[in-house]
Design a protein around this motif. Structure first.
Motif, short mmCIF file in Angstrom:
data_model
loop_
_atom_site.label_atom_id
_atom_site.label_comp_id
_atom_site.label_asym_id
_atom_site.label_seq_id
_atom_site.Cartn_x
_atom_site.Cartn_y
_atom_site.Cartn_z
N LYS A 17 0.78 -1.10 0.04
CA LYS A 17 -0.04 -0.03 0.01
C LYS A 17 0.91 1.42 0.04
CE LYS A 17 -3.94 -1.91 2.42
NZ LYS A 17 -4.96 -1.74 3.49
N THR A 18 1.91 1.01 0.59
CA THR A 18 2.57 2.34 0.75
C THR A 18 3.43 2.79 -0.60
OG1 THR A 18 4.82 1.04 1.22
CG2 THR A 18 3.51 1.99 3.11
N GLN A 19 3.71 1.55 -1.55
CA GLN A 19 4.19 1.73 -2.84
C GLN A 19 3.13 2.36 -3.58
OE1 GLN A 19 5.89 -1.65 -4.36
NE2 GLN A 19 7.52 -1.53 -2.71
N ARG A 20 1.87 1.85 -3.57
CA ARG A 20 0.96 2.63 -4.34
C ARG A 20 0.52 4.06 -3.93
NH1 ARG A 20 -4.29 -1.94 -4.47
NH2 ARG A 20 -2.84 -3.72 -4.95
N ALA A 21 0.45 4.24 -2.56
CA ALA A 21 0.41 5.83 -1.95
C ALA A 21 1.56 6.62 -2.48
CB ALA A 21 0.37 5.64 -0.53
N THR A 22 2.98 5.95 -2.71
CA THR A 22 3.82 6.80 -3.27
C THR A 22 3.66 7.27 -4.68
OG1 THR A 22 5.49 5.78 -1.81
CG2 THR A 22 6.42 7.03 -3.67
N LEU A 23 3.02 6.36 -5.51
CA LEU A 23 2.80 6.68 -6.85
C LEU A 23 1.86 7.86 -7.02
CD1 LEU A 23 2.70 3.10 -8.56
CD2 LEU A 23 4.38 4.76 -8.83
N VAL A 24 0.89 7.70 -6.19
CA VAL A 24 -0.08 8.72 -6.08
C VAL A 24 0.45 10.05 -5.76
CG1 VAL A 24 -2.47 9.43 -5.21
CG2 VAL A 24 -2.11 7.14 -5.90
N GLY A 25 1.44 10.05 -4.70
CA GLY A 25 1.96 11.25 -4.51
C GLY A 25 2.72 11.91 -5.32
N LEU A 26 3.30 11.09 -6.45
CA LEU A 26 4.11 11.53 -7.18
C LEU A 26 3.21 12.17 -8.51
CD1 LEU A 26 6.84 9.07 -7.50
CD2 LEU A 26 7.24 11.35 -7.04
N GLY A 27 2.04 11.69 -8.18
CA GLY A 27 1.00 12.19 -9.34
C GLY A 27 0.76 11.14 -10.58
N LEU A 28 1.10 9.91 -10.32
CA LEU A 28 1.06 8.72 -11.12
C LEU A 28 -0.01 7.83 -10.69
CD1 LEU A 28 4.73 8.24 -11.77
CD2 LEU A 28 3.13 9.31 -13.28
N ASN A 29 -1.00 7.36 -11.52
CA ASN A 29 -2.09 6.57 -11.14
C ASN A 29 -2.46 5.44 -12.31
OD1 ASN A 29 -3.53 8.17 -12.67
ND2 ASN A 29 -5.10 8.47 -11.22
N LYS A 30 -1.81 5.82 -13.39
CA LYS A 30 -2.29 4.73 -14.53
C LYS A 30 -0.88 4.51 -15.24
CE LYS A 30 -7.07 5.83 -15.18
NZ LYS A 30 -7.98 6.19 -16.02
N MET A 31 -0.71 3.29 -15.83
CA MET A 31 0.32 3.08 -16.77
C MET A 31 0.69 4.07 -17.84
SD MET A 31 1.68 0.01 -15.71
CE MET A 31 2.58 -0.69 -16.98
N HIS A 32 2.02 4.22 -17.97
CA HIS A 32 2.58 5.14 -19.17
C HIS A 32 1.97 6.60 -18.86
CE1 HIS A 32 3.71 1.34 -20.75
NE2 HIS A 32 2.32 1.02 -20.97
N ARG A 33 1.90 6.77 -17.70
CA ARG A 33 1.46 8.36 -17.41
C ARG A 33 2.76 9.08 -17.22
NH1 ARG A 33 -4.01 9.83 -15.26
NH2 ARG A 33 -5.43 9.03 -16.88
N THR A 34 3.05 9.95 -17.60
CA THR A 34 4.20 11.06 -17.53
C THR A 34 3.88 12.31 -16.78
OG1 THR A 34 5.18 10.24 -19.30
CG2 THR A 34 6.03 11.99 -18.50
N VAL A 35 4.81 12.47 -15.61
CA VAL A 35 4.58 13.93 -15.12
C VAL A 35 5.87 14.52 -15.05
CG1 VAL A 35 2.70 13.17 -13.47
CG2 VAL A 35 4.96 12.77 -12.53
N GLU A 36 6.02 15.99 -14.79
CA GLU A 36 7.40 16.73 -14.77
C GLU A 36 7.40 17.53 -13.47
OE1 GLU A 36 9.26 20.14 -17.26
OE2 GLU A 36 8.32 18.56 -18.36
N VAL A 37 8.22 16.82 -12.80
CA VAL A 37 8.42 17.43 -11.21
C VAL A 37 9.62 18.16 -10.85
CG1 VAL A 37 6.49 16.00 -10.21
CG2 VAL A 37 9.02 15.37 -10.27
N GLU A 38 9.72 19.13 -9.91
CA GLU A 38 11.03 19.71 -9.28
C GLU A 38 11.72 18.37 -8.83
OE1 GLU A 38 12.19 22.85 -9.81
OE2 GLU A 38 10.51 23.52 -10.75
N GLU A 39 13.15 18.67 -9.10
CA GLU A 39 14.18 17.65 -8.48
C GLU A 39 14.34 17.95 -7.21
OE1 GLU A 39 18.41 15.55 -9.60
OE2 GLU A 39 17.45 16.93 -11.05
#
Length: 59
Positions: A17-39
């Motif tokens: 569950k923590t890995q799923r929550a981390t993906l959501v926190g990064l703005g990812l929730n579906k395969m092949h989605r791309t987000v651009e974030v500050e490093e």
């Protein structure tokens, strides 16, 4: 700050569950989605946690 592109390449099915929550926190929730974030150290820590589910490249 530099920006990075994060693309989800792996499925969160049968993951902790923590890995799923981390993906959501990064703005990812579906395969092949791309987000651009500050490093930032926080984002890099999240990416390290789910490195097997994402690919990262410089923006």
């Amino acid at each position: 700050m530099a920006k990075i592109k994060i693309t989800q390449t792996g499925s969160p099915i049968r993951r902790d569950k923590t890995q799923r929550a981390t993906l959501v926190g990064l703005g990812l929730n579906k395969m092949h989605r791309t987000v651009e974030v500050e490093e930032t150290p926080e984002v890099l820590g999240q990416v390290r946690k789910v490195a097997h589910l994402v690919s990262v490249e410089a923006a």
